[in-house]
Scaffold this active site. Sequence first.
Site, PDB file in Angstrom:
ATOM      1  N   PRO A   8       0.808  -1.215   0.000  1.00 31.64           N
ATOM      2  CA  PRO A   8       0.000   0.000   0.000  1.00 31.64           C
ATOM      3  C   PRO A   8       0.847   1.273   0.000  1.00 31.64           C
ATOM      4  O   PRO A   8       1.989   1.266   0.433  1.00 31.64           O
ATOM      5  CB  PRO A   8      -0.804  -0.123   1.292  1.00 31.64           C
ATOM      6  CG  PRO A   8       0.057  -0.951   2.186  1.00 31.64           C
ATOM      7  CD  PRO A   8       0.782  -1.914   1.294  1.00 31.64           C
TER       8      PRO A   8
ATOM      9  N   ARG B 217       3.761 -11.312   1.959  1.00 32.79           N
ATOM     10  CA  ARG B 217       5.075 -11.325   1.307  1.00 32.79           C
ATOM     11  C   ARG B 217       6.237 -11.053   2.253  1.00 32.79           C
ATOM     12  O   ARG B 217       7.393 -11.127   1.857  1.00 32.79           O
ATOM     13  CB  ARG B 217       5.087 -10.313   0.161  1.00 32.79           C
ATOM     14  CG  ARG B 217       4.078 -10.661  -0.927  1.00 32.79           C
ATOM     15  CD  ARG B 217       4.105  -9.657  -2.059  1.00 32.79           C
ATOM     16  NE  ARG B 217       3.120  -9.985  -3.086  1.00 32.79           N
ATOM     17  CZ  ARG B 217       2.843  -9.216  -4.135  1.00 32.79           C
ATOM     18  NH1 ARG B 217       3.499  -8.068  -4.292  1.00 32.79           N
ATOM     19  NH2 ARG B 217       1.941  -9.582  -5.013  1.00 32.79           N
TER      20      ARG B 217
ATOM     21  N   ARG C 204       9.531  -1.610 -12.697  1.00 28.25           N
ATOM     22  CA  ARG C 204       8.089  -1.479 -12.563  1.00 28.25           C
ATOM     23  C   ARG C 204       7.533  -1.205 -13.953  1.00 28.25           C
ATOM     24  O   ARG C 204       8.170  -1.535 -14.953  1.00 28.25           O
ATOM     25  CB  ARG C 204       7.721  -0.297 -11.636  1.00 28.25           C
ATOM     26  CG  ARG C 204       8.228  -0.407 -10.207  1.00 28.25           C
ATOM     27  CD  ARG C 204       7.836   0.851  -9.459  1.00 28.25           C
ATOM     28  NE  ARG C 204       8.159   0.813  -8.040  1.00 28.25           N
ATOM     29  CZ  ARG C 204       9.294   1.230  -7.520  1.00 28.25           C
ATOM     30  NH1 ARG C 204      10.245   1.711  -8.311  1.00 28.25           N
ATOM     31  NH2 ARG C 204       9.501   1.176  -6.220  1.00 28.25           N
TER      32      ARG C 204
ATOM     33  N   ARG D 113      17.771  17.734  -9.774  1.00 31.97           N
ATOM     34  CA  ARG D 113      18.205  16.387 -10.156  1.00 31.97           C
ATOM     35  C   ARG D 113      18.058  16.139 -11.654  1.00 31.97           C
ATOM     36  O   ARG D 113      17.141  16.663 -12.291  1.00 31.97           O
ATOM     37  CB  ARG D 113      17.366  15.342  -9.410  1.00 31.97           C
ATOM     38  CG  ARG D 113      17.259  15.541  -7.900  1.00 31.97           C
ATOM     39  CD  ARG D 113      18.512  15.113  -7.186  1.00 31.97           C
ATOM     40  NE  ARG D 113      18.323  15.152  -5.744  1.00 31.97           N
ATOM     41  CZ  ARG D 113      17.906  14.118  -5.006  1.00 31.97           C
ATOM     42  NH1 ARG D 113      17.633  12.961  -5.593  1.00 31.97           N
ATOM     43  NH2 ARG D 113      17.763  14.233  -3.701  1.00 31.97           N
TER      44      ARG D 113
END
Length: 312
Positions: free
Chosen positions: A2, A134, A300, A190
């Site tokens: 979450p 997990r 991802r 950055r």
Amino acid sequence: MPELPEVEVVRRGLEPRTVGRTISGLEVLDARSLRRQAGGEDRLRAAIVGRTLTAVVRRGKFLWWRLHDEDGAEAGEALAAHLGMSGQMRVTTPHGVPSAPALPDQGPAPDPLRHRRVSLHLDDGSRIDFLDQRLFGGLWTSPLVEAADGRAAGLGSPDALLPASAAHIARDLLDPAADLPAIARRIRERRAPVKSLLLAQEVVSGIGNIYADEALWRARTRYDTPGEALSQRRALSVLRAAGEVMERALAAGGTSFDALYVDVEGNSGWFARELAAYGREREPCPRCGTAIRRVPFMNRSSHFCPRCQRRR
């Protein structure tokens, strides 16, 4: 998962059910959930049993309870928790709290008995169960230190004290003490892609893959735009979009795709049905109708509209 909204839903669920209660017992079913606890189970038991929970606080994805001893004095350390990828906090009363049945558009009803790792028994007969499929999350104690800016440490905090283990975590976008212009300037310093900077917990905390994609879609900004390529105005637009989408998710109880996220009573969140980009590969963009694309990004996936979020 979450992410921040889901953890805040859990915090708000825990607050009325645990604050003012005293921990009467600790039950450890899987010591792997205590891997961050120095001294292991015995040290944790000695630190928390008999202590009263006086506040439950959140910064980013970190939760912690403030502890007082039987004389009402500050214990000097907090009971901290992180839900990891699949952690849940479930509260059971002496009469039990069954999981709410799932509605057709609310996601699956979770099993409250699976993957219970640690339980905290409270003096009113209730129990806080930490479930984690997990095993990336856990509980531990951490000494209290003062927040660098001297302001309230997080939502629910009575003062500037926070666990040392969370002191490196930046403020999140739902924190009244968050300085959005300063966060925008850090992003613009950055070269990294703006999405990776939104995910960097030392820059701004609590944002994960889901809400980063949604914020960037709302701000019409491509995921791989270098931070230094953003104007201050656009960087602020991205941050405000992230805050807005997380507020909406919080109002909907969070985002549930499966049983890995539920609130303290076992209810799923409703926000998945409002997502505009994340998980919508090949579906039409709600804004322009172009098919949403999904591409690999940092182990991802990133979901974006190739028309609304063009490379600049």
